[in-house]
Design an enzyme around this catalytic site. Structure first.
Site, PDB file in Angstrom:
ATOM      1  N   GLY A 162     100.573  46.973  17.825  1.00 21.47           N
ATOM      2  CA  GLY A 162      99.245  47.371  18.298  1.00 21.47           C
ATOM      3  C   GLY A 162      98.205  46.992  17.265  1.00 21.47           C
ATOM      4  N   SER A 164      95.155  47.120  14.537  1.00 23.56           N
ATOM      5  CA  SER A 164      94.890  47.933  13.347  1.00 23.56           C
ATOM      6  C   SER A 164      94.114  49.184  13.801  1.00 23.56           C
ATOM      7  CB  SER A 164      94.050  47.113  12.353  1.00 23.56           C
ATOM      8  OG  SER A 164      93.669  47.928  11.279  1.00 23.56           O
ATOM      9  N   GLY A 165      94.571  50.333  13.385  1.00 25.17           N
ATOM     10  CA  GLY A 165      93.900  51.581  13.771  1.00 25.17           C
ATOM     11  C   GLY A 165      94.420  52.188  15.067  1.00 25.17           C
ATOM     12  N   SER A 166      95.401  51.547  15.674  1.00 20.88           N
ATOM     13  CA  SER A 166      95.915  52.084  16.947  1.00 20.88           C
ATOM     14  C   SER A 166      96.811  53.299  16.731  1.00 20.88           C
ATOM     15  CB  SER A 166      96.668  50.987  17.716  1.00 20.88           C
ATOM     16  OG  SER A 166      97.751  50.483  16.937  1.00 20.88           O
ATOM     17  N   GLY A 167      97.289  53.472  15.527  1.00 20.95           N
ATOM     18  CA  GLY A 167      98.120  54.652  15.242  1.00 20.95           C
ATOM     19  C   GLY A 167      99.580  54.320  14.964  1.00 20.95           C
ATOM     20  N   LYS A 168      99.867  53.094  14.600  1.00 21.18           N
ATOM     21  CA  LYS A 168     101.261  52.682  14.359  1.00 21.18           C
ATOM     22  C   LYS A 168     101.901  53.473  13.210  1.00 21.18           C
ATOM     23  CE  LYS A 168     100.118  48.393  13.468  1.00 21.18           C
ATOM     24  NZ  LYS A 168      98.659  48.525  13.631  1.00 21.18           N
ATOM     25  N   SER A 169     101.204  53.488  12.075  1.00 18.76           N
ATOM     26  CA  SER A 169     101.785  54.153  10.901  1.00 18.76           C
ATOM     27  C   SER A 169     101.950  55.649  11.151  1.00 18.76           C
ATOM     28  CB  SER A 169     100.896  53.944   9.669  1.00 18.76           C
ATOM     29  OG  SER A 169     100.711  52.567   9.454  1.00 18.76           O
ATOM     30  N   SER A 236     101.861  42.784  14.281  1.00 16.84           N
ATOM     31  CA  SER A 236     102.664  41.741  14.947  1.00 16.84           C
ATOM     32  C   SER A 236     101.937  41.217  16.187  1.00 16.84           C
ATOM     33  CB  SER A 236     104.068  42.247  15.272  1.00 16.84           C
ATOM     34  OG  SER A 236     104.077  43.553  15.787  1.00 16.84           O
TER      35      SER A 236
HETATM   36  N1  LIG Z   1      92.813  39.863   8.680  1.00 16.14           N
HETATM   37  C1  LIG Z   1      93.479  41.003   8.928  1.00 16.14           C
HETATM   38  N2  LIG Z   1      93.909  41.256  10.182  1.00 16.14           N
HETATM   39  C2  LIG Z   1      94.581  42.389  10.434  1.00 16.14           C
HETATM   40  N3  LIG Z   1      94.873  43.337   9.510  1.00 16.14           N
HETATM   41  C3  LIG Z   1      94.463  43.103   8.243  1.00 16.14           C
HETATM   42  C4  LIG Z   1      93.744  41.941   7.917  1.00 16.14           C
HETATM   43  N4  LIG Z   1      93.475  41.983   6.587  1.00 16.14           N
HETATM   44  C5  LIG Z   1      93.995  43.126   6.119  1.00 16.14           C
HETATM   45  N5  LIG Z   1      94.601  43.808   7.109  1.00 16.14           N
HETATM   46  C6  LIG Z   1      95.333  45.074   6.897  1.00 16.14           C
HETATM   47  O1  LIG Z   1      96.696  44.706   6.924  1.00 16.14           O
HETATM   48  C7  LIG Z   1      97.406  45.492   7.850  1.00 16.14           C
HETATM   49  C8  LIG Z   1      98.203  44.622   8.818  1.00 16.14           C
HETATM   50  O2  LIG Z   1      99.312  44.106   8.197  1.00 16.14           O
HETATM   51  P1  LIG Z   1     100.498  43.621   9.093  1.00 16.14           P
HETATM   52  O3  LIG Z   1     101.526  43.136   8.151  1.00 16.14           O
HETATM   53  O4  LIG Z   1     100.879  44.695  10.016  1.00 16.14           O
HETATM   54  O5  LIG Z   1      99.858  42.419   9.912  1.00 16.14           O
HETATM   55  S1  LIG Z   1     100.582  41.289  10.764  1.00 16.14           S
HETATM   56  O6  LIG Z   1     101.601  41.942  11.576  1.00 16.14           O
HETATM   57  O7  LIG Z   1     101.159  40.325   9.845  1.00 16.14           O
HETATM   58  O8  LIG Z   1      99.521  40.685  11.588  1.00 16.14           O
HETATM   59  C9  LIG Z   1      96.422  46.279   8.636  1.00 16.14           C
HETATM   60  O9  LIG Z   1      96.945  47.569   8.596  1.00 16.14           O
HETATM   61  P2  LIG Z   1      97.012  48.525   9.871  1.00 16.14           P
HETATM   62  O10 LIG Z   1      95.642  49.014  10.017  1.00 16.14           O
HETATM   63  O11 LIG Z   1      97.982  49.578   9.424  1.00 16.14           O
HETATM   64  O12 LIG Z   1      97.510  47.775  11.057  1.00 16.14           O
HETATM   65  C10 LIG Z   1      95.107  46.133   7.924  1.00 16.14           C
HETATM   66  O13 LIG Z   1      94.833  47.297   7.220  1.00 16.14           O
HETATM   67  N1  LIG Z   2      97.431  59.811  18.536  1.00 16.28           N
HETATM   68  C1  LIG Z   2      96.348  59.779  17.769  1.00 16.28           C
HETATM   69  N2  LIG Z   2      95.224  60.366  18.190  1.00 16.28           N
HETATM   70  C2  LIG Z   2      94.112  60.329  17.441  1.00 16.28           C
HETATM   71  N3  LIG Z   2      93.997  59.720  16.252  1.00 16.28           N
HETATM   72  C3  LIG Z   2      95.082  59.097  15.790  1.00 16.28           C
HETATM   73  C4  LIG Z   2      96.297  59.091  16.508  1.00 16.28           C
HETATM   74  N4  LIG Z   2      97.188  58.401  15.795  1.00 16.28           N
HETATM   75  C5  LIG Z   2      96.567  57.988  14.676  1.00 16.28           C
HETATM   76  N5  LIG Z   2      95.288  58.421  14.666  1.00 16.28           N
HETATM   77  C6  LIG Z   2      94.304  58.150  13.639  1.00 16.28           C
HETATM   78  O1  LIG Z   2      93.940  56.800  13.776  1.00 16.28           O
HETATM   79  C7  LIG Z   2      93.727  56.222  12.510  1.00 16.28           C
HETATM   80  C8  LIG Z   2      94.621  54.977  12.386  1.00 16.28           C
HETATM   81  O2  LIG Z   2      95.949  55.410  12.391  1.00 16.28           O
HETATM   82  P1  LIG Z   2      97.057  54.565  11.680  1.00 16.28           P
HETATM   83  O3  LIG Z   2      98.336  55.243  11.935  1.00 16.28           O
HETATM   84  O4  LIG Z   2      96.688  54.285  10.277  1.00 16.28           O
HETATM   85  O5  LIG Z   2      96.964  53.228  12.553  1.00 16.28           O
HETATM   86  P2  LIG Z   2      97.554  51.786  12.232  1.00 16.28           P
HETATM   87  O6  LIG Z   2      98.758  51.965  11.388  1.00 16.28           O
HETATM   88  O7  LIG Z   2      97.863  51.230  13.592  1.00 16.28           O
HETATM   89  O8  LIG Z   2      96.456  51.068  11.560  1.00 16.28           O
HETATM   90  C9  LIG Z   2      94.023  57.298  11.494  1.00 16.28           C
HETATM   91  O9  LIG Z   2      92.819  57.840  11.067  1.00 16.28           O
HETATM   92  C10 LIG Z   2      94.841  58.290  12.247  1.00 16.28           C
HETATM   93  O10 LIG Z   2      94.661  59.605  11.763  1.00 16.28           O
END
Ligand SMILES: Nc1ncnc2c1ncn2[C@@H]1O[C@H](COP(=O)(O)OS(=O)(=O)O)[C@@H](OP(=O)(O)O)[C@H]1O
Ligand SMILES: Nc1ncnc2c1ncn2[C@@H]1O[C@H](COP(=O)(O)OP(=O)(O)O)[C@@H](O)[C@H]1O
Length: 332
Positions: A162, A164-169, A236
Site C-alpha cells: 500500500g 506510504s502512510g496507508s498503515g502497513k507498519s 512494493s
Molecule cells: N521516493 C519515495 N517513495 C516512496 N517512499 C519513500 C520515498 N523516499 C523515501 N520513502 C520512505 O521509504 C519508505 C518506503 O520504503 P519501501 O522499501 O517500502 O519502498 S519500496 O517498496 O521499495 O517502494 C516509505 O515508508 P512508508 O511510509 O512506511 O511506506 C517512505 O517513508
Molecule cells: N487503521 C488506521 N486508522 C487510522 N490511522 C492509522 C491506521 N493505521 C495507521 N494509522 C496511522 O497512519 C499513519 C501511517 O501509518 P504507518 O503504519 O506508518 O503507514 P505506512 O507504514 O504504510 O507508511 C500513522 O500515523 C498511523 O498512526
C-alpha cells in the site's frame, strides 16, 4: 562385483547413503563403473543421461539428474562416465567441468520431482544460478514440515502492500502482536528498517525498488521455510515485483494483503512529512505523487478504507487473522 561399500558424503547427507559401489574409487574404470549400484539398481541398464557420477573433491558423490534439459554454459560440460578414463576419475580431475548445468533449483521441494532420474528418490543437482556456477544444493534432514510441526503453524509470507502512510507498519505490528498472543511465531520485515541495513545500498529508482522487493522476497521465503509467519511491510508499488515474490513460494504460502487507503487520506496523515516534501518537489519519484503505485489484482485480502478512520489497526489485524485461520495457517 559389489563390495557393498557405502559411500557417504562428508556431511553424511541421508540422500546418498543408499549408494553402493563396487571397488574403491581409485580403481574405477569405465567397465567397473558398470557395477555401480544405486539403491539396488544396476546402472548399466540405464541410458547415459541417467548415469552421472560426480567427483566432488576426491570423494565420489551420487548425482543423478537429467542433463537433457540442461542449460548450456561455456564453463561446464556433461561428462558421460563411460567415455571417461578411469585415471581422470580417480584423480578427481573432472570436478570443475563434470556437469552440464541444469535449470536453477528454486527451492528445497521443487528439485526433487521432475528432474529426478528415478521417481521416488531424492537426488542432488549441480546447477547454475545467476552468476554462480557449479553449485550444489545441500539438503538438511530437518525440513520445513518438521519445523512447522514443532511450531504448530504453517510457515508463510503475509505481504502487506500500500501507499506510504496507508498503515502497513502499524498493521504489521498489530498482526505480529496478535499472533504472538496466540502462541504463533512471526517476524516483521519492514521496508524502512531493511533499508537501514541489508538494503542500504538501494535508492527509490524503479530498478532499486525492484531489487529491494526481490531481496526481501527471498528473505521472507527463508523465514517461511523456517516455519515462521513472515510479515513484510513494503510499499512494493510494482505488480510484477510482488508477483515475482509470490512465485518464490508454494501455492497458498504467499498471502498478499492490499491496504487500500486512498492517496488523499495518506497525504492527510503524512506522519513523516514526506508527501509535503514530494508536493514541494523536494523529493523526486515519490510513490503516488510522481511514481506509480499499481494495486494488486485478485489478492488474498483487501482492507478497504471506509471513508473515515473507523477501522482500528487491531480490527484490521483480526481480518487477516481470520484469513489465516480459515486457510489453515495457524496449525501445522
Ligand atoms: N521516493 C519515495 N517513495 C516512496 N517512499 C519513500 C520515498 N523516499 C523515501 N520513502 C520512505 O521509504 C519508505 C518506503 O520504503 P519501501 O522499501 O517500502 O519502498 S519500496 O517498496 O521499495 O517502494 C516509505 O515508508 P512508508 O511510509 O512506511 O511506506 C517512505 O517513508
Ligand atoms: N487503521 C488506521 N486508522 C487510522 N490511522 C492509522 C491506521 N493505521 C495507521 N494509522 C496511522 O497512519 C499513519 C501511517 O501509518 P504507518 O503504519 O506508518 O503507514 P505506512 O507504514 O504504510 O507508511 C500513522 O500515523 C498511523 O498512526
Amino acid at each position: 562385483m559389489n563390495t557393498g561399500q557405502s559411500l557417504q558424503s562428508p556431511t553424511s547427507c541421508g540422500l546418498i547413503q543408499d549408494f553402493e559401489c563396487g571397488p574403491p574409487v581409485r580403481s574405477l574404470s569405465p567397465t567397473t563403473l558398470g557395477f555401480m549400484k544405486l539403491c539396488g539398481i544396476d546402472v548399466t541398464g540405464l541410458d547415459h543421461s541417467r548415469r552421472s557420477l560426480a567427483l566432488y573433491g576426491h570423494s565420489v558423490r551420487l548425482n543423478l539428474f537429467k542433463p537433457i534439459n540442461a542449460k548450456e554454459d561455456s564453463g561446464a560440460s556433461l561428462i558421460d562416465e563411460c567415455s571417461r578414463k578411469s585415471s581422470d576419475l580417480a584423480a578427481g580431475n573432472l570436478k570443475s567441468n563434470f556437469f552440464k548445468p541444469i535449470k536453477a533449483k528454486e527451492d528445497s521441494d521443487s528439485s526433487l520431482n521432475d528432474d529426478c532420474a528415478f521417481t521416488g528418490e531424492k537426488f542432488r543437482q549441480i546447477s547454475t544460478v545467476g552468476n554462480s556456477t557449479n553449485i550444489l544444493w545441500h539438503e538438511c534432514p530437518i525440513q520445513k514440515g518438521d519445523r512447522q510441526k514443532l511450531l504448530q503453524q504453517r510457515g508463510c509470507v503475509i505481504w502487506l502492500t500500500g501507499l506510504s502512510g496507508s498503515g502497513k507498519s502499524t498493521l504489521a505490528c498489530a498482526l505480529s502482536q496478535s499472533l504472538h498472543s496466540r502462541g504463533k511465531l512471526s517476524y516483521v520485515l519492514d521496508g524502512d528498517n531493511i533499508r537501514h541495513g541489508l538494503n542500504c545500498d538501494l535508492s527509490f529508482g524503479a530498478e532499486d525498488r525492484s531489487e529491494n522487493i526481490r531481496r526481501i522476497g527471498e528473505v521472507a521465503k527463508l523465514f517461511a521455510d523456517a516455519g515462521v509467519i513472515c510479515i513484510t511491510s513494503l510499499i512494493s508499488p510494482y505488480r510484477r515485483d510482488r508477483d515475482g515474490c509470490r512465485a518464490l513460494l508454494p501455492e497458498g504460502d504467499f498471502i498478499e494483503v492490499f491496504i487500500d487507503v486512498p492517496l488523499h487520506v495518506c497525504e492527510a496523515r503524512d506522519p513523516k512529512g514526506l508527501y509535503k516534501l514530494a508536493r514541494a518537489g523536494k523529493i523526486k519519484g515519490f510513490t503516488g505523487i510522481d511514481d506509480p503505485y499499481e494495486p494488486p489484482y485478485g489478492c488474498e485480502v483487501v482492507l478497504q478504507h471506509t471513508g473515515i478512520d473507523s477501522v482500528s489497526p487491531n480490527d484490521l489485524a483480526d481480518k487477516v487473522i481470520s484469513y489465516l485461520e480459515e486457510n489453515g495457517c495457524l496449525r501445522a
